[in-house]
Design an enzyme around this catalytic site. Sequence first.
Site: not given
Ligand code: DGL
Length: 272
Positions: A10-11, A73, A151, A185, A187
């Site tokens: 993931d990012s 992600c 975050e 997302c 997150h």
């Molecule tokens: N976890 C990433 C997603 O599912 C999002 C966070 C990002 O913008 O990097 O899109």
Amino acid sequence: MSENAIGIFDSGLGGLTAVKELVRVLPQENIIYFGDTARVPYGNRSRNTIIKYARQDAYFLLSRGVKMIIAACGTVSSVAVGLKDELPVPFTGVVNPTAAAAVKATRNGRIGVIGTSATVNSNSYKNEILRANRDITVFQQDCPLFVSLVENSFISPEDDIVRLVVERYLQHLKAEGIDTLILGCTHFPIIAQAIRNYLGEGVTLIDSGRETALYAANLLQEQRLLNTSSQTGCCRYYVSDTVEDFRRVAEIFLDHSVGNEVSHINLEHANI
Ligand code: DGL
């Protein structure tokens, strides 16, 4: 091969929502996680940059000998759609499993989708839902600030800032009478309680990390790649920014400490 690890990336920290679920359903599997914490967020970057980062992340995991890759992600899954075809191991993103779960869950045919700007602009979830059922109406909203809240550990449903941002982003979806909301997302499940408090119990929240983990477990079984060892697997984490920050916030995602299983890795100059 079946004892090789499952690679998840993931990012940043969001993909840990998929790790948590995968460990619950397949406790014997070894997992290697990469969080690109030095370059998060991906969600407001250009298509080319997201594709470049996604390839670097996936090839790093391949270099560790993983038997499957999960792009945990929403942004990568929505934008780097060609990745699947170039990898030599089974691959899944989060969009297809999550959209399928939402189609199954809705009763009134009104589904909301929230994600990063890149995800919402790609219409990935919307297209997938409509492919399954053209009679469903999809309402989308990008919520980029949710990623920053998570975050930075602003996650309490009682926190005024969290409540305010949730209300600001979701008021239009609430007014549209959705009965199902895709947390598109990875997150976002971390602030699910704040979202639930605002939308009410009548709206079913679909967690992209969770649905993808369940889908990946099936895929492994189909491909006869399940680890049949009777021992509990181990999780190893790699991040591109500081190990200490990851350790602190990962605990919130996973409900347990990641201890010394975290290492730093720099992919910036990876020749991919
Ligand atoms: N976890 C990433 C997603 O599912 C999002 C966070 C990002 O913008 O990097 O899109």
